[in-house]
Write a protein that holds these residues in place. Structure first.
Motif, PDB file in Angstrom:
ATOM      1  N   HIS A  97       0.843  -1.194   0.000  1.00 36.41           N
ATOM      2  CA  HIS A  97       0.000   0.000   0.000  1.00 36.41           C
ATOM      3  C   HIS A  97       0.878   1.244   0.000  1.00 36.41           C
ATOM      4  N   THR A  98       0.344   2.350  -0.509  1.00 34.98           N
ATOM      5  CA  THR A  98       1.118   3.589  -0.570  1.00 34.98           C
ATOM      6  C   THR A  98       0.707   4.615   0.479  1.00 34.98           C
ATOM      7  N   SER A  99      -0.238   4.261   1.326  1.00 33.84           N
ATOM      8  CA  SER A  99      -0.668   5.198   2.359  1.00 33.84           C
ATOM      9  C   SER A  99      -0.605   4.576   3.759  1.00 33.84           C
TER      10      SER A  99
ATOM     11  N   TRP B 179      -2.548  20.201   3.570  1.00 31.49           N
ATOM     12  CA  TRP B 179      -1.592  21.291   3.353  1.00 31.49           C
ATOM     13  C   TRP B 179      -1.927  21.954   2.019  1.00 31.49           C
ATOM     14  N   PRO B 180      -2.090  23.265   1.978  1.00 30.22           N
ATOM     15  CA  PRO B 180      -2.565  23.934   0.758  1.00 30.22           C
ATOM     16  C   PRO B 180      -1.658  23.758  -0.462  1.00 30.22           C
ATOM     17  N   GLU B 181      -0.409  23.414  -0.261  1.00 29.22           N
ATOM     18  CA  GLU B 181       0.520  23.242  -1.377  1.00 29.22           C
ATOM     19  C   GLU B 181       0.344  21.899  -2.090  1.00 29.22           C
ATOM     20  N   PHE B 182      -0.351  20.943  -1.469  1.00 24.96           N
ATOM     21  CA  PHE B 182      -0.562  19.646  -2.107  1.00 24.96           C
ATOM     22  C   PHE B 182      -1.436  19.803  -3.350  1.00 24.96           C
ATOM     23  N   LYS B 183      -1.049  19.154  -4.434  1.00 24.79           N
ATOM     24  CA  LYS B 183      -1.843  19.135  -5.664  1.00 24.79           C
ATOM     25  C   LYS B 183      -2.672  17.853  -5.772  1.00 24.79           C
ATOM     26  N   HIS B 184      -2.182  16.764  -5.192  1.00 25.83           N
ATOM     27  CA  HIS B 184      -2.879  15.468  -5.224  1.00 25.83           C
ATOM     28  C   HIS B 184      -3.922  15.477  -4.104  1.00 25.83           C
ATOM     29  N   THR B 185      -5.140  15.889  -4.433  1.00 26.24           N
ATOM     30  CA  THR B 185      -6.166  16.071  -3.400  1.00 26.24           C
ATOM     31  C   THR B 185      -7.480  15.358  -3.702  1.00 26.24           C
TER      32      THR B 185
ATOM     33  N   ASP C  27      -8.284  14.986   2.091  1.00 26.91           N
ATOM     34  CA  ASP C  27      -7.217  15.753   2.729  1.00 26.91           C
ATOM     35  C   ASP C  27      -6.105  14.900   3.321  1.00 26.91           C
ATOM     36  N   ASP C  28      -6.425  13.662   3.687  1.00 28.19           N
ATOM     37  CA  ASP C  28      -5.403  12.821   4.318  1.00 28.19           C
ATOM     38  C   ASP C  28      -4.576  12.022   3.315  1.00 28.19           C
ATOM     39  N   ASP C  29      -4.914  12.058   2.032  1.00 26.77           N
ATOM     40  CA  ASP C  29      -4.270  11.153   1.066  1.00 26.77           C
ATOM     41  C   ASP C  29      -2.813  11.501   0.778  1.00 26.77           C
ATOM     42  N   MET C  30      -2.528  12.710   0.354  1.00 31.38           N
ATOM     43  CA  MET C  30      -1.149  13.044   0.011  1.00 31.38           C
ATOM     44  C   MET C  30      -0.254  12.990   1.239  1.00 31.38           C
TER      45      MET C  30
ATOM     46  N   HIS D 106      -1.978   5.660   7.983  1.00 38.01           N
ATOM     47  CA  HIS D 106      -1.975   7.108   7.812  1.00 38.01           C
ATOM     48  C   HIS D 106      -3.273   7.667   7.240  1.00 38.01           C
ATOM     49  N   ARG D 107      -4.237   6.816   6.944  1.00 40.75           N
ATOM     50  CA  ARG D 107      -5.522   7.291   6.400  1.00 40.75           C
ATOM     51  C   ARG D 107      -6.585   7.199   7.479  1.00 40.75           C
ATOM     52  N   ASP D 108      -7.568   8.089   7.377  1.00 39.95           N
ATOM     53  CA  ASP D 108      -8.687   8.032   8.323  1.00 39.95           C
ATOM     54  C   ASP D 108      -9.487   6.746   8.137  1.00 39.95           C
ATOM     55  N   ARG D 109      -9.617   6.293   6.895  1.00 37.09           N
ATOM     56  CA  ARG D 109     -10.327   5.055   6.587  1.00 37.09           C
ATOM     57  C   ARG D 109      -9.492   4.253   5.584  1.00 37.09           C
TER      58      ARG D 109
END
Length: 139
Positions: A44-46, A75-81, A85-88, A123-126
């Motif tokens: 997994h990546t998260s 974080w507002p600088e993340f592009k992968h959204t 919000d918890d993914d990147m 690291h993910r909520d779900r």
């Protein structure tokens, strides 16, 4: 001996969780290995894996606090959204901690320090169920 087994961990809430027992329960053959290595990989990546203190739950809570402070969700600088919000933030945390562990095996058991245990770092909520590949090599 070479043995490889896939294990699916139940869904854990976000945080750092001891999974040493689950890994050992999936490998009864470990008791037959005098000298060897166990490689544990999470597909997994998260989510990630690490080894740390196995006694105090405060350590696991402090890990979570530290990583949430260092890499905040949304974080507002993340592009992968697109995935929330918890993914990147989860991808970054997982990359920093890593996707695999290589552990020594001796006299039929993991050779860990007195206070060491294997952690699932969710690291993910779900995040859902997580898959591990356990590869045991030894004699």
């Amino acid at each position: 001996m070479w043995l490889q087994r896939r294990v699916t961990l139940r869904p854990y809430p976000r945080g750092f969780h001891l999974i040493t027992r689950e890994v050992l329960a999936a490998l009864p053959e470990l008791g037959q290995v005098g000298t060897g290595l166990l490689h544990v990989f999470i597909g997994h990546t998260s989510a990630a894996l690490t080894v740390s203190e196995n006694a105090s739950p405060d350590v696991r809570r402090d890990f979570e606090r530290y990583f949430n402070h260092a890499v905040p969700d949304g974080w507002p600088e993340f592009k992968h959204t697109l995935e929330g919000d918890d993914d990147m933030a989860a991808h970054i945390k997982a990359s920093v901690l890593g996707s695999s562990l290589t552990l020594p095996v001796g006299a039929g058991r993991l050779v860990l320090g007195t206070w060491q245990g294997l952690y699932l770092c969710e690291h993910r909520d779900r995040g859902g169920a997580r898959s591990l590949v356990l590869t045991l090599h030894g004699e």
